[in-house]
Design an enzyme around this catalytic site. Structure first.
Site, PDB file in Angstrom:
ATOM      1  N   GLU A  22       0.699  -1.159  -0.043  1.00  0.00           N
ATOM      2  CA  GLU A  22       0.043  -0.004  -0.210  1.00  0.00           C
ATOM      3  C   GLU A  22       0.883   1.375  -0.176  1.00  0.00           C
ATOM      4  O   GLU A  22       2.064   1.184  -0.091  1.00  0.00           O
ATOM      5  CB  GLU A  22      -0.933  -0.136   1.249  1.00  0.00           C
ATOM      6  CG  GLU A  22      -2.241  -0.962   1.323  1.00  0.00           C
ATOM      7  CD  GLU A  22      -3.406   0.169   0.395  1.00  0.00           C
ATOM      8  OE1 GLU A  22      -2.767   1.070  -0.271  1.00  0.00           O
ATOM      9  OE2 GLU A  22      -4.436  -0.417   0.232  1.00  0.00           O
ATOM     10  N   ARG A 132      -5.714   0.659  13.738  1.00  0.00           N
ATOM     11  CA  ARG A 132      -4.402   1.212  13.033  1.00  0.00           C
ATOM     12  C   ARG A 132      -4.778   2.236  12.069  1.00  0.00           C
ATOM     13  O   ARG A 132      -6.002   2.399  11.467  1.00  0.00           O
ATOM     14  CB  ARG A 132      -3.815  -0.002  12.368  1.00  0.00           C
ATOM     15  CG  ARG A 132      -4.595  -0.525  11.325  1.00  0.00           C
ATOM     16  CD  ARG A 132      -3.614  -1.594  10.333  1.00  0.00           C
ATOM     17  NE  ARG A 132      -4.358  -2.076   9.076  1.00  0.00           N
ATOM     18  CZ  ARG A 132      -4.660  -1.654   7.810  1.00  0.00           C
ATOM     19  NH1 ARG A 132      -4.389  -0.333   7.753  1.00  0.00           N
ATOM     20  NH2 ARG A 132      -5.282  -2.104   6.969  1.00  0.00           N
ATOM     21  N   ASN A 134      -4.562   3.929   8.010  1.00  0.00           N
ATOM     22  CA  ASN A 134      -4.669   3.460   6.974  1.00  0.00           C
ATOM     23  C   ASN A 134      -4.168   4.544   5.955  1.00  0.00           C
ATOM     24  O   ASN A 134      -2.980   5.171   5.996  1.00  0.00           O
ATOM     25  CB  ASN A 134      -5.945   3.050   6.520  1.00  0.00           C
ATOM     26  CG  ASN A 134      -6.147   1.850   5.347  1.00  0.00           C
ATOM     27  OD1 ASN A 134      -5.299   1.150   5.248  1.00  0.00           O
ATOM     28  ND2 ASN A 134      -7.018   2.238   4.314  1.00  0.00           N
ATOM     29  N   ASN A 183      -9.924   5.558   2.828  1.00  0.00           N
ATOM     30  CA  ASN A 183      -8.810   5.400   1.959  1.00  0.00           C
ATOM     31  C   ASN A 183      -8.511   6.556   1.254  1.00  0.00           C
ATOM     32  O   ASN A 183      -8.398   7.533   1.548  1.00  0.00           O
ATOM     33  CB  ASN A 183      -9.389   4.037   1.166  1.00  0.00           C
ATOM     34  CG  ASN A 183      -8.530   2.986   1.193  1.00  0.00           C
ATOM     35  OD1 ASN A 183      -7.123   3.116   0.642  1.00  0.00           O
ATOM     36  ND2 ASN A 183      -8.825   1.688   1.368  1.00  0.00           N
ATOM     37  N   ASP A 232     -10.356   1.107  -3.619  1.00  0.00           N
ATOM     38  CA  ASP A 232      -9.119   1.342  -2.628  1.00  0.00           C
ATOM     39  C   ASP A 232      -8.499   2.622  -2.985  1.00  0.00           C
ATOM     40  O   ASP A 232      -9.068   3.850  -3.025  1.00  0.00           O
ATOM     41  CB  ASP A 232      -8.173   0.111  -3.012  1.00  0.00           C
ATOM     42  CG  ASP A 232      -7.388  -0.173  -1.522  1.00  0.00           C
ATOM     43  OD1 ASP A 232      -6.883   0.736  -1.002  1.00  0.00           O
ATOM     44  OD2 ASP A 232      -7.382  -1.425  -1.119  1.00  0.00           O
TER      45      ASP A 232
END
Length: 324
Positions: A22, A132, A134, A183, A232
């Site tokens: 990512e 967490r 992103n 995202n 995404d």
């Protein structure tokens, strides 16, 4: 209907066998591409002049979702990141991580949300360990925006995700709540619209944006991915189009400012996670997290590259103001 321009990629640029690649980021001044593996808790760096053989990897010790460059006198050679528990710096040479603002802490096994000194009574005792960070981005005034989400290594997905804004003076602001998977995000050329993806919903939203204050308002749906694939991360080009990675869709689609699909890149693996421009070349990260697909999806979790003939929108830097 406009004609859809198409590209295809048949093999990886870099065979890495990652788990959840990512956050690709092109550092133009260094001609470096860096990206993360969230599940492996790694930061990867490539010298694009030297190619795949130049890969350097750092074991960070916690997951990182996104990185950015820093502007201003910071006194060290670091990048800024959104990590497991909050916003941090990572030393380019050693990979050492140091928190700037630690939003979540699991000290003594207790839940502690230190945002603005407030305790949220609705959070469970496992909140800090199951959250967490992103994806994220840096705005034109040097503020770092990043979203938190459920850490799927330890818990089932919830809508506890929050989009935070870290200002140069290190003050924190909670901007959007009740997200599932915050995202890809970026701003239009006019700098008055913020795009934010909430992957689980299938929607890319837009908000009115005040660049001077950092305030957002008036959420509405910009684009929806129908069916099983989900949007995404994305990269924005200098024509204002979004290059959206489709998780579960084996594609990156180019979406115009009018919310029309005008381009499509076929990727030879299922879970495509994000894209990033280096010149007119688009670097594309993927994931290998589907146990049922591992036996035949041999390109899962690798890095791809394709020249799409358009350049990306320039990146902003975090204007870090060190506290005395």
């Amino acid at each position: 209907m406009p004609e859809i321009q198409k590209w295809s990629v048949s093999e990886p640029y870099l065979e890495l066998s990652g788990k959840l690649l990512e956050g690709p980021y092109y550092d133009e001044e260094r001609n470096e591409l860096r990206f993360v593996d969230i599940l492996e808790e790694k930061l990867h760096v490539l010298d694009l002049a030297k190619g795949p053989q130049s890969l350097k990897s750092f074991d960070i010790g916690v997951p990182i979702g996104v990185t950015g460059n820093i502007e201003g006198p910071v006194g060290d050679d670091s990048i800024v990141v959104a990590a497991k528990h909050g916003f941090a710096k990572v030393d380019r040479q050693t990979g050492q991580l140091t928190y700037i603002q630690r939003i979540f802490s699991d000290a003594n096994g207790e839940n502690m949300q230190i945002f603005l000194g407030l305790q949220d009574q609705q959070l469970t005792p496992l909140m800090s360990s199951r959250i967490r960070f992103n994806d994220g981005a840096i705005d034109s005034r040097g503020r770092f925006w990043a979203g938190s989400m459920t850490d799927l290594k330890v818990a089932e997905l919830t809508n506890d995700g929050i989009l935070y804004r870290l200002d140069p003076d290190q003050s924190l602001h909670k901007m959007i709540e009740k997200m599932e998977i915050p995202n890809g995000m970026d701003w239009n050329k006019a700098d008055d619209i913020l795009y934010v993806t909430d992957t689980a919903s299938g929607n890319i939203y837009i908000y009115d944006f005040d660049a001077e204050t950092g305030v957002i308002a008036n959420r509405r749906v910009f684009f929806t991915v129908e069916g099983e694939p989900k949007p995404d991360g994305f990269a924005m080009d200098d024509e204002g189009c979004l290059w959206v990675a489709l998780w579960g869709g084996s594609k990156v689609i180019r979406v115009s400012p009018e919310a029309k699909i005008v381009g499509e890149i076929e990727i030879p693996t299922k879970n495509v996670t994000c894209a990033e421009f280096a010149g007119t070349e688009l670097f594309i990260t993927t994931a290998n997290v589907d146990n049922n697909a591992q036996s035949h999806d041999r390109f899962a979790g690798q890095l791809f590259k394709v020249d799409v003939g358009v350049k990306g929108k320039p990146k902003n830097k975090f204007k870090f103001q060190a506290q005395l």
